[in-house]
Design an enzyme around this catalytic site. Structure first.
Site, PDB file in Angstrom:
ATOM      1  N   PRO A  80       0.997  -1.235   0.002  1.00 15.41           N
ATOM      2  CA  PRO A  80       0.146   0.020   0.029  1.00 15.41           C
ATOM      3  C   PRO A  80       0.680   1.483   0.090  1.00 15.41           C
ATOM      4  CG  PRO A  80      -0.157  -1.154   2.119  1.00 15.41           C
ATOM      5  CD  PRO A  80       0.746  -1.885   1.087  1.00 15.41           C
ATOM      6  N   HIS A 269       8.951   0.571   6.341  1.00 14.04           N
ATOM      7  CA  HIS A 269       8.209   1.611   5.807  1.00 14.04           C
ATOM      8  C   HIS A 269       9.083   2.006   4.703  1.00 14.04           C
ATOM      9  CE1 HIS A 269       3.977   3.565   6.472  1.00 14.04           C
ATOM     10  NE2 HIS A 269       4.601   4.300   5.452  1.00 14.04           N
ATOM     11  N   ARG A 324       8.492   1.399  -3.924  1.00 10.94           N
ATOM     12  CA  ARG A 324       8.836   2.507  -4.772  1.00 10.94           C
ATOM     13  C   ARG A 324       9.286   2.128  -6.262  1.00 10.94           C
ATOM     14  NH1 ARG A 324      12.091   3.734  -0.209  1.00 10.94           N
ATOM     15  NH2 ARG A 324      11.988   5.625   0.683  1.00 10.94           N
TER      16      ARG A 324
END
Length: 376
Positions: A80, A269, A324
């Site tokens: 996500p 993260h 990414r």
């Protein structure tokens, strides 16, 4: 076509850097603090070696892997990510269509640019909904109810954002949601007319799961009040698969398993929260050792190639989520760029499996971890 120039994740990153306003690129590419945690995790992943095998019949290789109750046609999906449409208009839906095509999950962020109901429809059910604890929990409860009503079967609770990480590259560019346009931002947008005109034509990206009857969301609002009682309440409320994302601590992982979560997503993260956090690829190894071979562990952070995917499996992952690399490819050349990057990852995994003497990922690759990394 720009996709013809994409042969690796770094190729896509460089194209994205040229095509995006610096404010947007630095939001997408940036990390917490000085970025050391992100870079060190990447370096450690490169230091880990995979053991080849010869004279194994690997003519027929399968990239299918089980994820909960179905087979994903690739050993990776999409983690996500908020505001994907900053890469280009329609990016969220491109990711959803790719998920449908390969029956591979796409994470739908709380702050997605497209409503959660639309995303699961376009993904043909292959979507997981992600949320953060926020405020007094009332907005979260509504989101969970919406996700269940929309047909989501997997909920991802992100726990490593008690406060939004301090990312100097964002701060230097004045990145805020919604955009606040001053002279530096105006010049930045003017120097990137293709992105700016396209975004203007389609309307600026918004947090599509909020507004009107759905209430508002403050990206910078503290989530620090969340505790184990909140997780227990969500476990009781949510009837489907419950994944907890953002875990790097073995003791936390053990307690989460006991609390009844269905899977843990080991993640830093992408290095965007705590610069000095443990390196996630090594945390994955330690958590796998602590939880045993059967408990589902997913992994994201620092994956830039198909061989990185194989490294994550070798260190204990049951499934890998990309971040990414997908945004870079979308910014570089839209749907064509995404398909090109997806194919690159697929080819690299398949070729790597052939070198390792593997016909499937039912058994993990064998990793050789340098002695200097043999610590907990």
């Amino acid at each position: 076509m720009f996709s013809r120039q994409i042969h690796s994740c770094e190729d896509a990153r460089q194209l994205a850097k040229r095509r995006l306003p610096r404010m947007v690129f630095d939001y997408m590419d940036g990390a917490a603090g000085e970025g050391r945690g992100e870079l060190q995790n990447r370096q450690v992943m490169q230091d880990i070696r995979l053991q080849p095998a010869v004279l194994v019949n690997v003519e027929h290789r399968s990239l299918d892997v089980p994820v909960f109750d179905h087979e994903s046609r690739r050993p990776f999906g999409v983690s996500p990510m908020g505001m994907c449409n900053l890469a280009l208009p329609g990016a969220d839906l491109m990711l959803a269509r790719q998920a449908a095509r390969f029956q591979s999950p796409v994470g739908v962020s709380t702050v997605a640019s497209t409503p959660l109901e639309t995303m699961i429809e376009v993904a043909e059910g292959h979507a997981w909904f992600q949320f953060y604890f926020s405020g007094d929990g009332s907005v979260v409860n509504k989101l969970i109810d919406r996700a269940q009503s929309a047909g989501y079967r997997t909920l991802v609770v992100t726990l490593d954002v008690a406060e939004v990480g301090r990312r100097p590259r964002e701060l230097r560019r004045g990145f805020k949601m919604p955009f606040r346009i001053g002279v530096p931002q105006f010049i930045d947008f003017a120097l990137h007319p293709t992105w700016s005109l396209s975004t203007l034509a389609h309307g600026r990206p918004e947090m599509a799961n909020f507004g009107g009857k759905h209430g508002n969301f403050d990206r910078t609002e503290t989530r620090a009040r969340a505790d184990w009682n909140d997780l227990d309440r969500i476990r009781q409320q949510w009837k489907g698969n419950l994944v907890v994302k953002g875990v790097l601590n073995v003791a936390d992982a053990v307690r989460l398993k006991a609390a009844g979560v269905d899977a843990i997503q080991v993640s830093s993260h992408g290095g965007r929260q705590l610069d000095s956090a443990p390196l996630p690829i090594l945390a994955l190894r330690d958590i796998r050792t602590a939880l045993g071979p059967e408990f589902p562990l997913f992994f994201d952070s620092g994956i830039r190639s198909g061989e990185d995917v194989l490294t994550a499996y070798a260190m204990g992952a049951d499934f890998v989520l990309l971040g990414r690399s997908m945004l870079y490819s979308l910014a570089a050349d839209g749907q064509r760029g995404l398909e090109t990057m997806w194919d690159i990852f697929s080819d690299e995994v398949s070729i790597g499996m052939a070198q390792l003497g593997m016909t499937s990922l039912a058994n993990r690759p064998q990793a050789m971890v340098p002695q200097r990394l043999q610590y907990s």
